[in-house]
Design a protein around this motif. Structure first.
Motif, PDB file in Angstrom:
ATOM      1  N   ALA A 623       0.846  -1.118   0.323  1.00  0.00           N
ATOM      2  CA  ALA A 623       0.017   0.143   0.091  1.00  0.00           C
ATOM      3  C   ALA A 623       0.815   1.270  -0.026  1.00  0.00           C
ATOM      4  O   ALA A 623       1.849   1.144   0.857  1.00  0.00           O
ATOM      5  CB  ALA A 623      -0.933   0.055   1.152  1.00  0.00           C
ATOM      6  N   PHE A 624       0.891   1.911  -1.204  1.00  0.00           N
ATOM      7  CA  PHE A 624       1.624   3.347  -1.296  1.00  0.00           C
ATOM      8  C   PHE A 624       0.643   4.556  -0.861  1.00  0.00           C
ATOM      9  O   PHE A 624      -0.081   4.853  -1.759  1.00  0.00           O
ATOM     10  CB  PHE A 624       2.258   3.323  -2.560  1.00  0.00           C
ATOM     11  N   SER A 625       1.192   5.193   0.134  1.00  0.00           N
ATOM     12  CA  SER A 625       0.429   6.600   0.629  1.00  0.00           C
ATOM     13  C   SER A 625       0.854   7.951  -0.350  1.00  0.00           C
ATOM     14  O   SER A 625       0.343   8.912  -0.499  1.00  0.00           O
ATOM     15  CB  SER A 625       0.564   6.818   1.739  1.00  0.00           C
ATOM     16  N   ARG A 626       2.104   7.858  -0.992  1.00  0.00           N
ATOM     17  CA  ARG A 626       2.820   8.933  -1.598  1.00  0.00           C
ATOM     18  C   ARG A 626       3.329   8.534  -3.018  1.00  0.00           C
ATOM     19  O   ARG A 626       4.287   9.204  -3.561  1.00  0.00           O
ATOM     20  CB  ARG A 626       3.644   9.713  -0.866  1.00  0.00           C
ATOM     21  N   ALA A 627       2.663   7.432  -3.723  1.00  0.00           N
ATOM     22  CA  ALA A 627       3.456   7.034  -5.081  1.00  0.00           C
ATOM     23  C   ALA A 627       2.845   7.843  -6.242  1.00  0.00           C
ATOM     24  O   ALA A 627       1.747   8.202  -6.364  1.00  0.00           O
ATOM     25  CB  ALA A 627       3.251   5.771  -5.212  1.00  0.00           C
ATOM     26  N   ASP A 628       3.696   8.353  -7.180  1.00  0.00           N
ATOM     27  CA  ASP A 628       3.308   9.055  -8.209  1.00  0.00           C
ATOM     28  C   ASP A 628       2.434   8.169  -9.129  1.00  0.00           C
ATOM     29  O   ASP A 628       2.644   7.138  -9.423  1.00  0.00           O
ATOM     30  CB  ASP A 628       4.499   9.419  -9.193  1.00  0.00           C
ATOM     31  N   GLY A 629       1.255   8.869  -9.367  1.00  0.00           N
ATOM     32  CA  GLY A 629       0.380   8.090 -10.563  1.00  0.00           C
ATOM     33  C   GLY A 629      -0.195   7.063  -9.995  1.00  0.00           C
ATOM     34  O   GLY A 629      -0.970   6.308 -10.751  1.00  0.00           O
ATOM     35  N   VAL A 630      -0.303   6.839  -8.791  1.00  0.00           N
ATOM     36  CA  VAL A 630      -1.012   5.796  -7.997  1.00  0.00           C
ATOM     37  C   VAL A 630      -1.857   6.482  -6.851  1.00  0.00           C
ATOM     38  O   VAL A 630      -1.558   7.231  -6.028  1.00  0.00           O
ATOM     39  CB  VAL A 630      -0.085   4.821  -7.246  1.00  0.00           C
TER      40      VAL A 630
END
Length: 706
Positions: A623-630
């Motif tokens: 789980a990504f809280s600050r990923a680009d484009g997601v």
């Protein structure tokens, strides 16, 4: 019996004379071998573990003032013998309750002339609370940690209140209570609620509403001050106590004694002293200097770093750890903070002079080692980097070196908003505060005893072990997140974790990257008297309940964020080893949260390779809280998305493990309960009952922090 039979056999053979045939020789040799084997049992073979007696031993202080045994475990008798009016019991896991209790005891004496006793709950038998007469007062300051758990030193009181509650009678007890908790946890201040409810049912008289602190937003200090104001209103109104201004009177005395030699002094070695129930004491190993064999930087960003450190315990035969246990690391304060405080109080030239630390009142204890030096106290035994409370700021006004400093301190002590604005611009440690309000001045009127009494004891910091004892029994790994975020442009105002930055400094030294950390704090990493040379740290192992199931086929649901990954790395490596040697292994899902897959995805390559070796038995759900484009996602979101799989595993007997921030654990818990509710058509009560049952049965385990 075996010895008797062997002796008789030898005696009879002797009567037959020398052996006559080859068979006689063989028979006699066999008897000789059997006799020798028996006599050497426990000497040459089947030897007992020579360190068995020290593994999780009872820890005692090295020596010095207050190191002796408690004169009595009867609190009523203690109050009578010492002439005390008020006992302030504290129950603390991290030291905050103890600090608040000590401050309250001192102020009750200074403002009202009350004779107070600050009492560790585990120093007295809880049943003797019933013997406290009505002429005395009891105040309980008790913390709740984890999921509604009592602190280690509250365990005795907790067990007494629960064992036979209907037999407890407290008709003479008059008391007040204050609890420390955090609304990020599900059971906010549960311990103080249970304790006070039990006391009330037993007939005790509660003199005011229970006070509660909420540390979710750092409000403990102000909550305590507000409750204390109400407490003093009760003192003056209901109890008729008269407020007065008594000069500061120390509870300890510090005596310079230059006749002492280095060998006599406690120069920074941690004091091995634990009290409480046997099960609590046995949860800790001895404290030992452990070699940090290697340190690898898992990621680096402008304000954050993360380290994977491996510590070698090969030469510490008495130390053993289990997968999921904790490593307690004893920190060292930074050179800057130590020197800043020494300079402010004008003690730089006396920092290495031997000091005796003794209680003023006979029979009292001192919880810092003696004899020692001021340098050792500030560097190794006291939290000189801790923030200073508004209450202490106000008290310091009486010792200020000039009127301007006294006025500023007095104003800050009385003004909640003014103090908040001040600390938002300055990380106010004791030394920084003295230097800020009176630049260049020496606080010659500030008693050294006040400084030592006021600063909290330096506590170890606990790290989840990120290795498996099955895979590397003599090597312990920990995962250390380092936050270097400054408050302002001025580096002196930065807030830096005491232990994490100490370990980061050590890591840079190991890897020869000190130039990279030129702006970071400096530490005496060689330790007291060079005891930590060779890249060592003082540490001990604490047993944890956060354990893998004994049956390897039990499915696992692991949920963590950031360094909450640590214990799950150990779990996964252990399961992979079991499969590699042909043992059956259950299905696993790992939910892992971080900011960005390219920045702080811990152990990414290793996890990918391990998952491949497990042939589909391990599923990793990031789980990504600050990923680009997601789209932003947290672990609780991913758990909800995988609701069907999660519920299927739970119905097949899976264990649930959650590690990380308490706020994250709370949100994840809600999603898991809601998922089971929907899957099984349960009511809210059914889902809550299932969750409680899973926790009691050790099927749902959490390792969380505030």
């Amino acid at each position: 019996m075996a010895n008797v039979f062997t002796t008789e056999a030898v005696s009879r053979l002797a009567q037959l004379g020398p052996p006559q045939t080859a068979a006689d020789v063989v028979a006699l040799a066999a008897v000789g071998v059997a006799s020798a084997a028996y006599m050497l049992n426990g000497v040459v073979w089947n030897k007992p573990d020579p360190y068995n007696y020290v593994w999780y031993q009872v820890m005692e202080p090295r020596g010095g003032a207050g190191a002796g045994a408690q004169a009595t475990r009867n609190i009523a008798q203690k109050l009578e013998e010492s002439g005390k009016d008020v006992v302030i019991f504290w129950g603390s896991q991290s030291g905050t309750s103890e600090t608040l209790a000590g401050r309250l005891a001192k102020e009750c004496h200074l403002r009202f002339g009350l004779q107070t006793l600050c009492a560790d709950l585990c120093d007295y038998d809880p049943e003797t609370i019933a013997l406290i007469p009505q002429t005395k007062l009891a105040i309980f300051i008790i913390s709740t940690y984890g999921e509604g758990d009592p602190s280690d030193n509250t365990a005795g009181l907790w067990e007494w209140l629960h064992k036979r509650p209907f037999d407890i009678k407290l008709p003479h007890l008059r008391y007040m209570a204050f609890g420390l908790g955090n609304t990020s946890y599900r059971y906010y201040n549960r311990v103080i609620d249970v304790v006070t409810e039990s006391l009330d049912k037993a007939g005790a008289q509660r003199l005011m509403p229970v006070g509660k602190a909420n540390d979710a937003s750092g409000g403990t200090e102000e909550d305590f001050l507000a409750w204390k104001d109400d407490l003093y209103d009760v003192f003056m109104g209901q109890l008729g106590f008269k407020e007065q201004d008594i000069p500061y009177t120390p509870s300890i005395k510090l005596i310079e004694d230059e006749s002492l030699t280095l060998i006599d002094l406690n120069l920074g070695e941690p004091v091995e002293h634990r009290t409480g129930p046997a099960r609590v004491i046995k949860a800790y190993s001895p404290i030992r200097p452990l070699t940090v064999q290697s340190s690898e930087e898992l990621y680096s960003s402008p304000n954050r770093n993360c380290l994977h450190m491996e510590l070698d315990i090969t030469n510490q035969a008495e130390l053993r750890y289990g997968t999921g246990d904790h490593l307690a690391v004893y920190p060292i304060n930074s050179d800057h903070e130590v020197q800043l405080l020494l300079k402010a109080i004008g003690r730089e030239d006396r920092a290495e002079t031997p000091l005796l630390v003794q209680p003023v009142e006979e029979g009292e204890t001192v919880k810092i080692p003696s004899p020692t030096t001021l340098s050792a106290l500030f560097r190794h035994y006291l939290e000189v980097s801790a923030p200073v409370s508004r209450e202490i700021v106000g008290q310091l006004a009486r010792f200020a070196p000039n009127e301007k400093a006294a006025g500023l301190l007095s104003s800050l002590g009385k003004d909640k908003n003014g103090y908040a604005a001040f600390v938002s611009k300055n990380h106010v440690t004791f030394g920084r505060l003295l230097s800020l309000v009176a630049p260049g001045a020496v606080w010659k009127d500030l008693p050294l005893s006040y400084v030592v009494e006021t600063l909290p004891n330096l506590q170890p910091r606990y790290y989840s072990i990120s290795s498996s004892s099955v895979v590397s029994a003599r090597k312990i790994a920990i995962t250390v997140g380092v936050d270097n975020t400054p408050l302002a442009a001025d580096p002196s105002t930065e807030v830096r974790g005491v232990t994490t930055n100490y370990l980061y400094s050590l890591a840079n030294s190991i890897n020869g990257t000190t130039s990279k950390s030129a702006k970071l704090p400096k530490y005496a990493i060689s330790g007291p008297g060079g005891s930590l040379e060779g890249n060592k740290v003082y540490a001990c192992i604490r047993r944890s309940q956060f354990k893998l199931p004994t049956v390897g086929t039990t499915p696992l649901i692991m949920i963590g964020a950031g360094t909450g990954m640590a214990p799950f790395r150990g779990f996964i490596l252990e399961r992979a080893r079991l499969k590699a040697i042909g043992k059956p292994v259950g299905r696993m899902i790992l939910f892992f949260g971080c900011r960005n897959p390219d920045e702080d995805y811990l152990y990414r390559q290793e996890l990918t390779e391990t998952a491949a070796s497990l042939d589909g038995l391990l599923e990793i759900v990031p789980a990504f809280s600050r990923a680009d484009g997601v789209p932003k996602a947290y672990v609780q979101d991913r758990v909800g998305e995988k609701q069907k799989d999660v519920c299927e595993l739970l119905q097949n007997g899976a264990n649930v493990y959650i590690c990380g921030r308490a706020s994250m654990a709370r949100e994840v818990g809600k999603v898991v309960e809601e998922s089971m509710k929907q899957q099984n058509n349960w009511t809210d009560a059914d889902a809550r009952s299932w969750a409680e049952s899973a926790k009691k049965g050790n099927k749902w385990l959490e390792d969380v922090w505030g």
